[in-house]
Design a protein around this motif. Structure first.
Motif, PDB file in Angstrom:
ATOM      1  N   GLY A  97       0.795  -1.211   0.000  1.00 33.50           N
ATOM      2  CA  GLY A  97       0.000   0.000   0.000  1.00 33.50           C
ATOM      3  C   GLY A  97       0.833   1.269   0.000  1.00 33.50           C
ATOM      4  O   GLY A  97       1.985   1.287   0.425  1.00 33.50           O
ATOM      5  N   GLU A  98       0.224   2.348  -0.495  1.00 38.11           N
ATOM      6  CA  GLU A  98       0.927   3.631  -0.570  1.00 38.11           C
ATOM      7  C   GLU A  98       1.351   4.136   0.797  1.00 38.11           C
ATOM      8  O   GLU A  98       2.409   4.744   0.950  1.00 38.11           O
ATOM      9  CB  GLU A  98       0.016   4.677  -1.229  1.00 38.11           C
ATOM     10  N   TYR A  99       0.536   3.870   1.802  1.00 38.44           N
ATOM     11  CA  TYR A  99       0.795   4.486   3.096  1.00 38.44           C
ATOM     12  C   TYR A  99       2.019   3.918   3.804  1.00 38.44           C
ATOM     13  O   TYR A  99       2.524   4.536   4.751  1.00 38.44           O
ATOM     14  CB  TYR A  99      -0.447   4.379   3.995  1.00 38.44           C
ATOM     15  N   VAL A 100       2.532   2.772   3.370  1.00 34.70           N
ATOM     16  CA  VAL A 100       3.723   2.218   4.018  1.00 34.70           C
ATOM     17  C   VAL A 100       5.018   2.677   3.348  1.00 34.70           C
ATOM     18  O   VAL A 100       6.101   2.428   3.884  1.00 34.70           O
ATOM     19  CB  VAL A 100       3.705   0.667   4.046  1.00 34.70           C
ATOM     20  N   LEU A 101       4.928   3.352   2.213  1.00 31.80           N
ATOM     21  CA  LEU A 101       6.136   3.672   1.461  1.00 31.80           C
ATOM     22  C   LEU A 101       7.080   4.563   2.250  1.00 31.80           C
ATOM     23  O   LEU A 101       8.299   4.435   2.145  1.00 31.80           O
ATOM     24  CB  LEU A 101       5.777   4.324   0.123  1.00 31.80           C
ATOM     25  N   GLY A 102       6.551   5.476   3.051  1.00 30.03           N
ATOM     26  CA  GLY A 102       7.409   6.323   3.860  1.00 30.03           C
ATOM     27  C   GLY A 102       7.609   5.815   5.267  1.00 30.03           C
ATOM     28  O   GLY A 102       8.386   6.385   6.027  1.00 30.03           O
ATOM     29  N   PRO A 189       0.764   0.180  -5.826  1.00 30.46           N
ATOM     30  CA  PRO A 189       0.419   0.156  -4.404  1.00 30.46           C
ATOM     31  C   PRO A 189      -1.055   0.504  -4.178  1.00 30.46           C
ATOM     32  O   PRO A 189      -1.586   1.432  -4.800  1.00 30.46           O
ATOM     33  CB  PRO A 189       1.336   1.225  -3.787  1.00 30.46           C
ATOM     34  N   SER A 190      -1.685  -0.229  -3.296  1.00 30.32           N
ATOM     35  CA  SER A 190      -3.078   0.049  -2.952  1.00 30.32           C
ATOM     36  C   SER A 190      -3.193   1.409  -2.272  1.00 30.32           C
ATOM     37  O   SER A 190      -2.312   1.820  -1.519  1.00 30.32           O
ATOM     38  CB  SER A 190      -3.606  -1.046  -2.012  1.00 30.32           C
ATOM     39  N   PRO A 222      -8.742  -3.300  -5.246  1.00 33.79           N
ATOM     40  CA  PRO A 222      -9.086  -3.705  -6.616  1.00 33.79           C
ATOM     41  C   PRO A 222      -8.002  -4.531  -7.289  1.00 33.79           C
ATOM     42  O   PRO A 222      -6.869  -4.634  -6.810  1.00 33.79           O
ATOM     43  CB  PRO A 222      -9.282  -2.365  -7.338  1.00 33.79           C
ATOM     44  N   GLU A 223      -8.363  -5.102  -8.439  1.00 34.08           N
ATOM     45  CA  GLU A 223      -7.401  -5.827  -9.266  1.00 34.08           C
ATOM     46  C   GLU A 223      -6.254  -4.898  -9.657  1.00 34.08           C
ATOM     47  O   GLU A 223      -6.444  -3.700  -9.869  1.00 34.08           O
ATOM     48  CB  GLU A 223      -8.087  -6.347 -10.537  1.00 34.08           C
ATOM     49  N   GLY A 224      -5.061  -5.470  -9.720  1.00 32.44           N
ATOM     50  CA  GLY A 224      -3.900  -4.695 -10.113  1.00 32.44           C
ATOM     51  C   GLY A 224      -3.136  -4.095  -8.951  1.00 32.44           C
ATOM     52  O   GLY A 224      -2.041  -3.554  -9.162  1.00 32.44           O
ATOM     53  N   THR A 225      -3.690  -4.182  -7.738  1.00 31.12           N
ATOM     54  CA  THR A 225      -2.993  -3.633  -6.577  1.00 31.12           C
ATOM     55  C   THR A 225      -2.123  -4.700  -5.920  1.00 31.12           C
ATOM     56  O   THR A 225      -2.355  -5.902  -6.058  1.00 31.12           O
ATOM     57  CB  THR A 225      -3.979  -3.083  -5.536  1.00 31.12           C
ATOM     58  N   ASP A 226      -1.150  -4.221  -5.162  1.00 32.05           N
ATOM     59  CA  ASP A 226      -0.240  -5.141  -4.483  1.00 32.05           C
ATOM     60  C   ASP A 226      -0.968  -6.017  -3.467  1.00 32.05           C
ATOM     61  O   ASP A 226      -0.705  -7.220  -3.352  1.00 32.05           O
ATOM     62  CB  ASP A 226       0.912  -4.372  -3.818  1.00 32.05           C
ATOM     63  N   ARG A 227      -1.926  -5.437  -2.742  1.00 30.10           N
ATOM     64  CA  ARG A 227      -2.640  -6.206  -1.718  1.00 30.10           C
ATOM     65  C   ARG A 227      -3.493  -7.307  -2.345  1.00 30.10           C
ATOM     66  O   ARG A 227      -3.554  -8.426  -1.835  1.00 30.10           O
ATOM     67  CB  ARG A 227      -3.494  -5.277  -0.863  1.00 30.10           C
ATOM     68  N   ARG A 228      -4.159  -7.001  -3.441  1.00 31.85           N
ATOM     69  CA  ARG A 228      -4.969  -8.024  -4.114  1.00 31.85           C
ATOM     70  C   ARG A 228      -4.095  -9.165  -4.603  1.00 31.85           C
ATOM     71  O   ARG A 228      -4.430 -10.342  -4.430  1.00 31.85           O
ATOM     72  CB  ARG A 228      -5.738  -7.383  -5.270  1.00 31.85           C
ATOM     73  N   ALA A 229      -2.976  -8.863  -5.202  1.00 31.49           N
ATOM     74  CA  ALA A 229      -2.095  -9.892  -5.742  1.00 31.49           C
ATOM     75  C   ALA A 229      -1.594 -10.819  -4.643  1.00 31.49           C
ATOM     76  O   ALA A 229      -1.632 -12.050  -4.779  1.00 31.49           O
ATOM     77  CB  ALA A 229      -0.913  -9.250  -6.475  1.00 31.49           C
TER      78      ALA A 229
END
Length: 262
Positions: A97-102, A189-190, A222-229
């Motif tokens: 997810g985007e929120y963990v990048l930093g 990233p989700s 949604p499809e295509g996100t890291d969490r879904r995969a």
């Protein structure tokens, strides 16, 4: 992977963690690997930097009494041969997810490398948990097998394939081994974010609700996100940039122009 390939290996779980040992052993089969990793667990410290850090020499490499970002700066600027690639991991627990990048120390090590113009791979292992607290969940070296396999594959092939002409670093999340190798999915990233807080007297407890529902049938990502995969058993590889891109818009230009006349 060429035996001449130089890799700087770090993590945020600490130099004594099972994940960095497993990744070191796999990468060392076909590359020169220099380990510069935190002396202890520095998870979720982001890109925090220290002014000065102590360094010990351990059996695996250099143990830095500091953060993953400290390790990358010290490793690239002083401690090791200048690498072709920085690898961070393998982290116990996914970084999705985007929120963990930093927030993630693992990803932050890759971002720090990107500012040196050194390509990087951050690898994390998705560890589903039930009633056992995550901190008490044990992960064996064998359970890192899929993660070390795909990281070695990317280290061997991504540079020559030109992947890093378009991405500064790869955020790789890997499921636990399940017989056959998992397929790779290129993801984004989700955007999901579900932090909240609860006050109890003089304390406030922060809750990350994103992990409360990891059921493939009800997962909202949604499809295509890291969490879904990752939840559906695929290896997630997100090609990312650093520094992050800007979104220049005329609305901000108008505010800037009006500032001194307001």
């Amino acid at each position: 992977m060429s035996d001449d390939l130089e890799i700087l290996l770090t993590n945020d779980d600490g130099i004594d963690s099972t994940g960095i040992r497993a990744l070191h052993d796999a990468l060392s089969e076909h590359a020169n690997v220099t380990v510069v990793a935190p002396a202890d667990d520095r998870s979720a410290c982001g890109r925090s930097l220290s002014h000065e850090v102590e360094v010990d020499e351990r059996e695996l490499g250099y143990a830095v009494h500091g953060t993953p970002a400290d390790c990358v700066v010290a490793g690239l600027a002083e401690l090791g041969p200048y690498p072709d690639l920085v690898v961070a991991g393998c982290n116990k627990g996914a970084n999705l997810g985007e929120y963990v990048l930093g927030r993630s120390g693992t990803i932050s090590a890759a971002v720090e490398a990107a500012f040196f113009d050194v390509p990087a791979i951050a690898t994390s292992l998705y560890v589903p948990v039930d009633d056992t607290p995550f901190e008490e969940t044990e992960v064996t070296a064998d359970e890192y097998a899929e993660a070390t396999r795909v990281t070695s594959y990317l280290a061997e092939n991504a540079l020559e394939a030109g992947v890093f002409d378009h991405a500064a670093y790869l955020n790789v999340n890997v499921p636990l081994p399940d017989g056959e190798p998992a397929p790779i999915e290129i993801t984004r990233p989700s955007k999901r974010y579900e932090m909240d807080a609860e006050r109890n007297g003089g304390h406030v407890t922060l809750h990350d609700r994103v992990w409360d529902d990891m059921d493939p049938e009800s997962l909202p990502d949604p499809e295509g996100t890291d969490r879904r995969a990752i939840v559906e058993g695929r290896i997630s590889v997100s090609p990312l940039t650093a520094p992050h891109t800007t979104n220049h818009h005329e609305a901000l230009d108008e505010l800037a122009d009006a500032y001194r006349s307001d």
